[in-house]
Design a protein around this motif. Structure first.
Motif, PDB file in Angstrom:
ATOM      1  N   LEU A  49      57.791  87.983 105.328  1.00  0.00           N
ATOM      2  CA  LEU A  49      58.037  87.548 103.981  1.00  0.00           C
ATOM      3  C   LEU A  49      59.184  88.280 103.320  1.00  0.00           C
ATOM      4  O   LEU A  49      60.155  88.167 102.606  1.00  0.00           O
ATOM      5  CB  LEU A  49      56.762  87.945 103.031  1.00  0.00           C
ATOM      6  CG  LEU A  49      55.783  86.671 103.251  1.00  0.00           C
ATOM      7  CD1 LEU A  49      54.374  87.180 102.458  1.00  0.00           C
ATOM      8  CD2 LEU A  49      56.061  85.553 102.184  1.00  0.00           C
ATOM      9  N   THR A  50      59.199  89.597 103.988  1.00  0.00           N
ATOM     10  CA  THR A  50      60.435  90.599 103.386  1.00  0.00           C
ATOM     11  C   THR A  50      61.649  90.145 103.817  1.00  0.00           C
ATOM     12  O   THR A  50      62.639  90.064 103.334  1.00  0.00           O
ATOM     13  CB  THR A  50      60.218  92.170 104.067  1.00  0.00           C
ATOM     14  OG1 THR A  50      60.331  92.182 105.486  1.00  0.00           O
ATOM     15  CG2 THR A  50      58.831  92.744 103.696  1.00  0.00           C
ATOM     16  N   LEU A  51      61.834  89.449 105.128  1.00  0.00           N
ATOM     17  CA  LEU A  51      62.949  88.947 105.551  1.00  0.00           C
ATOM     18  C   LEU A  51      63.289  87.418 104.842  1.00  0.00           C
ATOM     19  O   LEU A  51      64.540  87.466 104.510  1.00  0.00           O
ATOM     20  CB  LEU A  51      62.926  88.302 106.955  1.00  0.00           C
ATOM     21  CG  LEU A  51      62.785  89.570 108.093  1.00  0.00           C
ATOM     22  CD1 LEU A  51      62.485  89.068 109.527  1.00  0.00           C
ATOM     23  CD2 LEU A  51      63.819  90.539 108.070  1.00  0.00           C
ATOM     24  N   ALA A  52      62.390  86.886 104.470  1.00  0.00           N
ATOM     25  CA  ALA A  52      62.695  85.581 103.708  1.00  0.00           C
ATOM     26  C   ALA A  52      63.063  85.933 102.185  1.00  0.00           C
ATOM     27  O   ALA A  52      64.146  85.370 101.796  1.00  0.00           O
ATOM     28  CB  ALA A  52      61.499  84.649 103.653  1.00  0.00           C
ATOM     29  N   VAL A  53      62.521  86.993 101.540  1.00  0.00           N
ATOM     30  CA  VAL A  53      62.784  87.357 100.193  1.00  0.00           C
ATOM     31  C   VAL A  53      64.208  87.844 100.135  1.00  0.00           C
ATOM     32  O   VAL A  53      65.065  87.674  99.355  1.00  0.00           O
ATOM     33  CB  VAL A  53      61.957  88.191  99.539  1.00  0.00           C
ATOM     34  CG1 VAL A  53      60.415  87.594  99.241  1.00  0.00           C
ATOM     35  CG2 VAL A  53      62.018  89.493 100.199  1.00  0.00           C
TER      36      VAL A  53
END
Lengths: 191, 191
Positions: free
Chosen positions: A173-177
């Motif tokens: 999720l941190t990479l996607a946001v």
């Protein structure tokens, strides 16, 4: 024929329901109505972690004897820097403690909805659903529903491994946001 | 020209060294000799976690001002059921505390050696090295060395994200020892 009850009709619940029906199994979508019957052999809690306690309060008694699937990523979405569950635990462990008469599995939290709907991670890599849990029978039942729907799964081990699955979901999720990966991509498990 | 000192000459150190030289940068391999000079701008601790304390005791003073790369997966290899570092920490955090004058990065722990040597995960997916750390300059330096060697990397965030990277490495190892994935495969990051 397996019936899967899905609580929540967001993009994750919808994608999971699509896999179930593609495999010729039954889906029922359940809302927040505490009086709703729950007929599924498998019940997917397809809501965000902050809503899980409310779902358990509304439906918990009806989940006894069933396979209950936790798909959550219990992030602190204000800071995006930690999970809100104990460091040595997991959302799945919290849910299992609240539902001692159910067989709780962790699954789907490392899969973005689009990778479930399209059965690919990015353009070419096959989607794999990681399933952690302490009941081999429960894991096999969910795995068979996924297989019928054409989606690969892997036994990720005991429910204690939910901690690692939630770490993967968190990092993904941190990479996607930050737009370092797409919402149709992320971690693919290559065999 | 960047010089990378690699402490440890196992399959991980060898594979990392191959990437560095492929990119036209310098490698020196350092053994356990406490008197050895360490000339690298980047120093990779390519030893198992149980040996890290000994390496720091031998070489720690010479690591001041350098970028130090922790590649370890600090598993309890007897039980394969937990890590040996604090639940809310990581091996990288332990190492950073022991080396306050160094810029500590976590990297390579989610890459099996064969995926570094061959630059693919399985047959088709590109290898990606996750780099976590608190110094943007240090991450950029390691990333540039990898890029020169043809290997993709991603900024995985602050050094605190080492906890999640170690969780991925842990789960990946459990899947490999159970032969659910190959040692040339594992998690690929699809963009």
């Amino acid at each position: 024929m397996t019936t899967v009850s899905i609580i929540g009709n967001g993009n994750m619940g919808t994608a999971i329901g699509g896999i179930v029906t593609a495999g010729g199994n039954n889906v029922e979508f359940i809302g927040r109505d505490a009086d709703a019957a729950i007929n599924g052999d498998i019940v997917v809690l397809a809501v965000g972690y902050p809503a899980v306690a409310e779902v358990i309060a509304a439906h918990g008694d009806k989940l006894a004897g069933k396979v209950v699937v936790d798909i959550t990523n219990p992030l602190n979405f204000e800071t995006f820097d930690s999970l809100v569950v104990p460091a040595d635990g997991s959302a799945a462990a919290v849910i299992a403690e609240a539902l001692p008469a159910s067989s709780v599995l962790k699954a789907f939290n490392t899969n973005f909805a689009a990778t479930l709907a399209g059965n690919t991670v990015g353009d070419n890599a096959a989607t794999t659903v990681h399933i952690a849990g302490d009941s081999a029978d429960a894991k096999a039942l969910l795995g068979s529903v996924l297989q019928a729907g054409g989606v690969a799964s892997v036994d990720a081990g005991a429910l204690a491994r939910a901690r690692e699955l939630e770490a993967i979901g968190f990092l993904q999720l941190t990479l996607a946001v930050q737009e370092k990966i797409g919402w149709n991509a992320g971690f693919a498990l290559i065999k």
